[in-house]
Design a protein around this motif. Structure first.
Motif, short mmCIF file in Angstrom:
data_model
loop_
_atom_site.label_atom_id
_atom_site.label_comp_id
_atom_site.label_asym_id
_atom_site.label_seq_id
_atom_site.Cartn_x
_atom_site.Cartn_y
_atom_site.Cartn_z
N GLU A 153 -11.91 2.43 16.37
CA GLU A 153 -10.49 2.72 16.20
C GLU A 153 -10.23 3.67 15.04
O GLU A 153 -9.21 4.36 15.01
N GLY A 154 -11.17 3.73 14.08
CA GLY A 154 -10.98 4.56 12.89
C GLY A 154 -11.57 5.95 12.99
O GLY A 154 -11.47 6.73 12.03
N VAL A 155 -12.19 6.28 14.12
CA VAL A 155 -12.83 7.59 14.26
C VAL A 155 -11.78 8.70 14.25
O VAL A 155 -10.84 8.70 15.04
N VAL A 156 -11.93 9.64 13.33
CA VAL A 156 -11.05 10.80 13.26
C VAL A 156 -11.82 12.09 13.49
O VAL A 156 -11.23 13.16 13.66
N ARG A 157 -13.13 11.98 13.50
CA ARG A 157 -13.98 13.14 13.76
C ARG A 157 -14.96 12.73 14.88
O ARG A 157 -16.13 12.44 14.63
N PRO A 158 -14.49 12.72 16.12
CA PRO A 158 -15.34 12.27 17.24
C PRO A 158 -16.61 13.12 17.34
O PRO A 158 -16.57 14.34 17.15
N LEU A 159 -17.72 12.47 17.63
CA LEU A 159 -19.00 13.16 17.71
C LEU A 159 -19.31 13.62 19.12
O LEU A 159 -20.46 13.62 19.56
N LYS A 160 -18.27 14.04 19.82
CA LYS A 160 -18.38 14.44 21.22
C LYS A 160 -19.37 15.58 21.39
O LYS A 160 -19.33 16.58 20.67
N GLY A 161 -20.28 15.41 22.35
CA GLY A 161 -21.25 16.44 22.66
C GLY A 161 -22.50 16.39 21.80
O GLY A 161 -23.46 17.14 22.04
N LEU A 162 -22.55 15.51 20.81
CA LEU A 162 -23.71 15.41 19.93
C LEU A 162 -24.71 14.41 20.50
O LEU A 162 -24.38 13.25 20.74
N ARG A 163 -25.92 14.88 20.75
CA ARG A 163 -26.97 14.04 21.34
C ARG A 163 -27.75 13.36 20.21
O ARG A 163 -28.52 14.01 19.50
N VAL A 164 -27.54 12.06 20.07
CA VAL A 164 -28.08 11.30 18.94
C VAL A 164 -29.10 10.27 19.42
O VAL A 164 -28.89 9.59 20.43
N ALA A 165 -30.20 10.18 18.69
CA ALA A 165 -31.26 9.23 19.02
C ALA A 165 -31.43 8.23 17.88
O ALA A 165 -31.25 8.57 16.71
N ALA A 166 -31.79 7.02 18.23
CA ALA A 166 -31.99 5.96 17.24
C ALA A 166 -33.46 5.77 16.92
O ALA A 166 -34.31 5.83 17.80
N LEU A 280 -23.84 8.64 9.61
CA LEU A 280 -23.25 9.06 10.88
C LEU A 280 -21.87 8.42 11.06
O LEU A 280 -20.91 9.09 11.44
N ILE A 281 -21.78 7.12 10.78
CA ILE A 281 -20.51 6.41 10.92
C ILE A 281 -19.47 7.00 9.96
O ILE A 281 -18.33 7.28 10.36
N ALA A 282 -19.86 7.19 8.72
CA ALA A 282 -18.93 7.72 7.72
C ALA A 282 -18.45 9.12 8.11
O ALA A 282 -17.28 9.46 7.91
N LEU A 283 -19.34 9.92 8.65
CA LEU A 283 -18.97 11.27 9.09
C LEU A 283 -17.89 11.19 10.17
O LEU A 283 -16.89 11.91 10.11
N ALA A 284 -18.07 10.28 11.14
CA ALA A 284 -17.10 10.12 12.22
C ALA A 284 -15.78 9.55 11.70
O ALA A 284 -14.71 9.85 12.25
N LEU A 285 -15.84 8.76 10.64
CA LEU A 285 -14.62 8.17 10.07
C LEU A 285 -13.85 9.17 9.22
O LEU A 285 -12.77 8.84 8.70
N GLY A 286 -14.40 10.36 9.05
CA GLY A 286 -13.70 11.41 8.32
C GLY A 286 -14.05 11.51 6.86
O GLY A 286 -13.39 12.25 6.11
N VAL A 287 -15.07 10.79 6.42
CA VAL A 287 -15.51 10.91 5.02
C VAL A 287 -16.01 12.35 4.80
O VAL A 287 -16.78 12.86 5.63
N PRO A 288 -15.59 13.01 3.74
CA PRO A 288 -16.04 14.39 3.51
C PRO A 288 -17.56 14.49 3.46
O PRO A 288 -18.23 13.64 2.85
#
Length: 314
Positions: A153-166, A280-288
């Motif tokens: 719910e807090g995502v302000v920078r969606p990582l759409k199109g980014l292929r991420v592996a764990a 990764l999470i912080a980036l999506a949440l809009g952290v600089p």
């Protein structure tokens, strides 16, 4: 004590705490300080205060794993560190698989063997510490999964199109009790990727150990470790991975720092940035991005940040 191997996040963390004792990682805080910053920023978003203490030391678990010290030394170190958390009345959260395993296993030994606990307390008591076993040990990835919907719910920078592996790493999934997923085929990181808008990539060698960290530093030669790493990174490259995450700074060192060496040894052109899941999470949440320490990476994230229209300073 939890006796089931795999439990749901609500069982693992029944109540979301207002504050936690954040156990700092020697490798994470020194090699990749952006990891610690990202953990603190994500906890702040979730309304959880991250409490630290300069009196805390290294967990010492890697020393025991390589037989560099006797178990009694590591038991005393664990007792002292956890006693600091107990004084604050908080549970302990790590952001390193190695710290998680070391603290979990050594505290279990201390609580299961009264003589070992008494010996550790006798030693640390000389400096005013006492361990009672009142602080539980968690990994912050458990908090992320427990509050996955709130994060989404807090995502302000969606990582759409980014292929991420764990890269899950060995230590958490090797625990015998109370983990969040099936060690044979875990998916809870990939679920988090989807919550952030990214595309999870299930590459062939996703379960392969990094083969590095403690072993590279103490017991294994490059001639053993680097072919192992090459197999893993090659698999990710073939699958079209654009970014890889870890939850262990030691694994991050292996998978990030060694890529230029692999390129030189094998004539490859690997360029897969490796960051912590919290980053990764912080980036999506809009952290600089300037707060997330990406400049510490050997393998640059510039092309990833550009893809997300994210400036290094924003």
């Amino acid at each position: 004590m939890q006796t089931k191997r795999v439990i749901n996040p609500g069982e693992r963390i029944p109540r979301v705490p207002e504050a936690v004792f954040l156990f700092r990682s020697c490798t994470g805080s020194l090699e990749y300080p952006g990891t610690e910053s990202a953990v603190k920023e994500t906890l702040k978003f979730l309304g959880v205060e991250a409490v630290t203490d300069p009196d805390q030391t290294c967990c010492s678990g890697f020393l025991q794993a390589c037989s560099a010290y006797k178990p009694e030394f590591c038991l005393a170190v664990t007792a002292r560190n956890l006693a600091i958390a107990e004084k604050k009345g908080l549970d302990t959260y790590t952001f390193c698989n190695g710290c998680y395993t070391g603290l979990s296993e050594f505290s279990h030994t201390l609580l299961s063997h009264q003589d070992q606990r008494a010996a550790a307390n006798e030693l640390i008591g000389r400096w005013g510490y006492r361990y009672e076993g009142r602080t539980a040990v968690y990994h912050v990835q458990e908090m992320w999964y427990r509050l996955k919907e709130r994060i989404a719910e807090g995502v302000v920078r969606p990582l759409k199109g980014l292929r991420v592996a764990a890269h899950y790493g060995c230590h958490y999934l090797s625990a015998q009790y109370g983990i969040l997923d099936d060690a044979g085929y875990p998916t809870f990181h990939e679920e988090l990727f989807e919550a952030l808008g990214a595309t999870p990539v299930f590459y062939k060698e996703r379960q392969l150990c990094c083969g590095y960290s403690v072993g590279r530093g103490f017991t294994h030669k490059e001639a053993i470790v680097q072919p192992h790493l090459h197999k893993k990174i090659k698999s990710a490259a073939v699958a079209g991975v654009q970014l890889m995450t870890t939850v262990c700074p030691g694994c991050n060192v292996a998978l990030d720092r060694e890529q230029p060496n692999l390129n030189r040894l094998y004539g490859e052109e690997f360029h897969i940035p490796v960051i912590d899941l919290a980053q990764l999470i912080a980036l999506a949440l809009g952290v600089p991005a300037s707060k997330l320490g990406f400049a510490a990476n050997t393998t640059s994230l510039d092309h990833v940040l550009k893809k997300l229209n994210c400036d290094k300073g924003s």
